[in-house]
Write a protein that holds these residues in place. Structure first.
Motif, PDB file in Angstrom:
ATOM      1  N   PRO A   1      38.112  40.379  14.935  1.00 32.75           N
ATOM      2  CA  PRO A   1      36.941  39.613  15.384  1.00 32.75           C
ATOM      3  C   PRO A   1      35.975  39.384  14.233  1.00 32.75           C
ATOM      4  O   PRO A   1      36.041  40.062  13.205  1.00 32.75           O
ATOM      5  CB  PRO A   1      36.324  40.523  16.448  1.00 32.75           C
ATOM      6  N   ASP A   2      35.082  38.431  14.418  1.00 34.40           N
ATOM      7  CA  ASP A   2      34.071  38.116  13.408  1.00 34.40           C
ATOM      8  C   ASP A   2      32.824  38.968  13.665  1.00 34.40           C
ATOM      9  O   ASP A   2      32.099  38.725  14.634  1.00 34.40           O
ATOM     10  CB  ASP A   2      33.729  36.630  13.473  1.00 34.40           C
ATOM     11  N   PRO A   3      32.566  39.976  12.819  1.00 34.44           N
ATOM     12  CA  PRO A   3      31.408  40.856  13.045  1.00 34.44           C
ATOM     13  C   PRO A   3      30.069  40.112  13.066  1.00 34.44           C
ATOM     14  O   PRO A   3      29.146  40.545  13.749  1.00 34.44           O
ATOM     15  CB  PRO A   3      31.455  41.838  11.868  1.00 34.44           C
ATOM     16  N   SER A   4      29.973  38.997  12.359  1.00 32.81           N
ATOM     17  CA  SER A   4      28.702  38.271  12.340  1.00 32.81           C
ATOM     18  C   SER A   4      28.384  37.655  13.705  1.00 32.81           C
ATOM     19  O   SER A   4      27.231  37.358  13.999  1.00 32.81           O
ATOM     20  CB  SER A   4      28.710  37.194  11.256  1.00 32.81           C
ATOM     21  N   SER A   5      29.388  37.477  14.540  1.00 26.81           N
ATOM     22  CA  SER A   5      29.165  36.939  15.884  1.00 26.81           C
ATOM     23  C   SER A   5      28.639  38.001  16.843  1.00 26.81           C
ATOM     24  O   SER A   5      28.180  37.666  17.939  1.00 26.81           O
ATOM     25  CB  SER A   5      30.471  36.379  16.453  1.00 26.81           C
ATOM     26  N   HIS A   6      28.733  39.255  16.437  1.00 17.76           N
ATOM     27  CA  HIS A   6      28.310  40.375  17.287  1.00 17.76           C
ATOM     28  C   HIS A   6      27.567  41.397  16.425  1.00 17.76           C
ATOM     29  O   HIS A   6      28.075  42.486  16.177  1.00 17.76           O
ATOM     30  CB  HIS A   6      29.529  41.011  17.955  1.00 17.76           C
TER      31      HIS A   6
ATOM     32  N   GLN B   1      32.526  40.308  25.950  1.00 11.25           N
ATOM     33  CA  GLN B   1      31.471  40.068  26.932  1.00 11.25           C
ATOM     34  C   GLN B   1      31.049  41.371  27.602  1.00 11.25           C
ATOM     35  O   GLN B   1      29.854  41.623  27.793  1.00 11.25           O
ATOM     36  CB  GLN B   1      31.938  39.065  27.987  1.00 11.25           C
ATOM     37  N   LEU B   2      32.019  42.210  27.933  1.00 13.64           N
ATOM     38  CA  LEU B   2      31.704  43.520  28.502  1.00 13.64           C
ATOM     39  C   LEU B   2      30.901  44.340  27.495  1.00 13.64           C
ATOM     40  O   LEU B   2      29.936  45.012  27.856  1.00 13.64           O
ATOM     41  CB  LEU B   2      32.982  44.262  28.895  1.00 13.64           C
ATOM     42  N   GLY B   3      31.284  44.290  26.236  1.00 13.86           N
ATOM     43  CA  GLY B   3      30.543  44.991  25.192  1.00 13.86           C
ATOM     44  C   GLY B   3      29.094  44.537  25.126  1.00 13.86           C
ATOM     45  O   GLY B   3      28.182  45.359  24.981  1.00 13.86           O
ATOM     46  N   ARG B   4      28.877  43.229  25.235  1.00 15.51           N
ATOM     47  CA  ARG B   4      27.495  42.711  25.210  1.00 15.51           C
ATOM     48  C   ARG B   4      26.696  43.236  26.396  1.00 15.51           C
ATOM     49  O   ARG B   4      25.528  43.609  26.263  1.00 15.51           O
ATOM     50  CB  ARG B   4      27.499  41.185  25.203  1.00 15.51           C
TER      51      ARG B   4
ATOM     52  N   LEU C   1      27.223  46.053  28.115  1.00 11.79           N
ATOM     53  CA  LEU C   1      26.961  47.487  27.913  1.00 11.79           C
ATOM     54  C   LEU C   1      25.920  47.708  26.826  1.00 11.79           C
ATOM     55  O   LEU C   1      25.069  48.593  26.951  1.00 11.79           O
ATOM     56  CB  LEU C   1      28.264  48.213  27.583  1.00 11.79           C
ATOM     57  N   CYS C   2      25.979  46.923  25.776  1.00 11.99           N
ATOM     58  CA  CYS C   2      24.998  47.036  24.689  1.00 11.99           C
ATOM     59  C   CYS C   2      23.587  46.727  25.215  1.00 11.99           C
ATOM     60  O   CYS C   2      22.626  47.417  24.868  1.00 11.99           O
ATOM     61  CB  CYS C   2      25.383  46.086  23.558  1.00 11.99           C
ATOM     62  N   ALA C   3      23.473  45.715  26.053  1.00 12.60           N
ATOM     63  CA  ALA C   3      22.175  45.354  26.635  1.00 12.60           C
ATOM     64  C   ALA C   3      21.628  46.467  27.519  1.00 12.60           C
ATOM     65  O   ALA C   3      20.428  46.558  27.735  1.00 12.60           O
ATOM     66  CB  ALA C   3      22.304  44.063  27.443  1.00 12.60           C
ATOM     67  N   ARG C   4      22.505  47.340  27.990  1.00 11.47           N
ATOM     68  CA  ARG C   4      22.089  48.466  28.829  1.00 11.47           C
ATOM     69  C   ARG C   4      21.930  49.757  28.030  1.00 11.47           C
ATOM     70  O   ARG C   4      21.846  50.841  28.590  1.00 11.47           O
ATOM     71  CB  ARG C   4      23.055  48.659  29.979  1.00 11.47           C
ATOM     72  N   GLY C   5      21.956  49.634  26.703  1.00 12.26           N
ATOM     73  CA  GLY C   5      21.645  50.773  25.853  1.00 12.26           C
ATOM     74  C   GLY C   5      22.822  51.507  25.237  1.00 12.26           C
ATOM     75  O   GLY C   5      22.629  52.496  24.538  1.00 12.26           O
ATOM     76  N   PHE C   6      24.030  51.074  25.504  1.00 17.16           N
ATOM     77  CA  PHE C   6      25.192  51.737  24.926  1.00 17.16           C
ATOM     78  C   PHE C   6      25.439  51.233  23.513  1.00 17.16           C
ATOM     79  O   PHE C   6      25.221  50.064  23.201  1.00 17.16           O
ATOM     80  CB  PHE C   6      26.453  51.479  25.765  1.00 17.16           C
ATOM     81  N   SER C   7      25.906  52.126  22.674  1.00 19.61           N
ATOM     82  CA  SER C   7      26.337  51.763  21.324  1.00 19.61           C
ATOM     83  C   SER C   7      27.810  51.373  21.418  1.00 19.61           C
ATOM     84  O   SER C   7      28.613  52.101  21.993  1.00 19.61           O
ATOM     85  CB  SER C   7      26.157  52.972  20.398  1.00 19.61           C
ATOM     86  N   ILE C   8      28.161  50.240  20.848  1.00 21.03           N
ATOM     87  CA  ILE C   8      29.517  49.707  20.976  1.00 21.03           C
ATOM     88  C   ILE C   8      30.212  49.718  19.620  1.00 21.03           C
ATOM     89  O   ILE C   8      29.686  49.183  18.637  1.00 21.03           O
ATOM     90  CB  ILE C   8      29.499  48.259  21.523  1.00 21.03           C
ATOM     91  N   THR C   9      31.375  50.341  19.573  1.00 22.31           N
ATOM     92  CA  THR C   9      32.216  50.310  18.382  1.00 22.31           C
ATOM     93  C   THR C   9      33.536  49.675  18.769  1.00 22.31           C
ATOM     94  O   THR C   9      34.174  50.095  19.732  1.00 22.31           O
ATOM     95  CB  THR C   9      32.457  51.725  17.829  1.00 22.31           C
ATOM     96  N   ILE C  10      33.926  48.666  18.032  1.00 29.73           N
ATOM     97  CA  ILE C  10      35.176  47.957  18.270  1.00 29.73           C
ATOM     98  C   ILE C  10      36.203  48.437  17.253  1.00 29.73           C
ATOM     99  O   ILE C  10      35.988  48.310  16.049  1.00 29.73           O
ATOM    100  CB  ILE C  10      34.998  46.423  18.117  1.00 29.73           C
TER     101      ILE C  10
END
Length: 129
Positions: A25-30, A3-6, A8-17
């Motif tokens: 995790p399921d990459p298709s969900s994110h 949820q935090l990743g989402r 931050l992503c909405a604010r322009g950050f690139s997220i790598t897990i």
């Protein structure tokens, strides 16, 4: 964390897990995140899911080196396509992540992602002691 990743992503950050294969995790969900696996080098017979303390100990022991190697690969990949890492955000249960961030000179943020009840218990423990 996702949820935090989402947010931050909405604010322009690139997220790598960076994740283990143990509970990937399921990459298709994110679809906006990049997922990179680290080798966790153990199987479920070594620490069954019912043995939470044993599992966490095993993860913290065996994942530090592969985690550091994968993060180094990301930061200094050949061909000049390295990824700048603004900050490493980790679950407080993975104590190795902060040590890795310190060695690699990466800013780190450690979050206790347990439930609100757990947070309450953490604040009460010093009083009980």
């Amino acid at each position: 964390m996702l949820q935090l990743g989402r947010i931050l992503c909405a604010r322009g950050f690139s997220i790598t897990i960076l994740h283990t294969n143990f509970n990937a995790p399921d990459p298709s969900s994110h679809p906006h995140f990049t997922f990179r696996s680290i080798g966790d080098s153990f199987d479920r017979s070594e620490a069954p899911p019912s043995d939470i303390p044993g599992l966490l100990l095993l993860l913290n022991t065996r994942c530090a080196s592969p985690f550091e190697e994968r993060l180094q690969e990301m930061m200094s990949s050949p061909g000049g396509d390295s990824v700048p890492v603004a900050c490493l955000i980790s679950d407080s249960l993975f104590s190795f992540a902060c040590d890795v961030a310190e060695r690699l000179k990466v800013h780190a943020l450690v979050l206790p992602v347990g439930s609100t009840t757990s947070l309450y218990v953490y604040t009460i423990l010093p009083i009980l002691n």
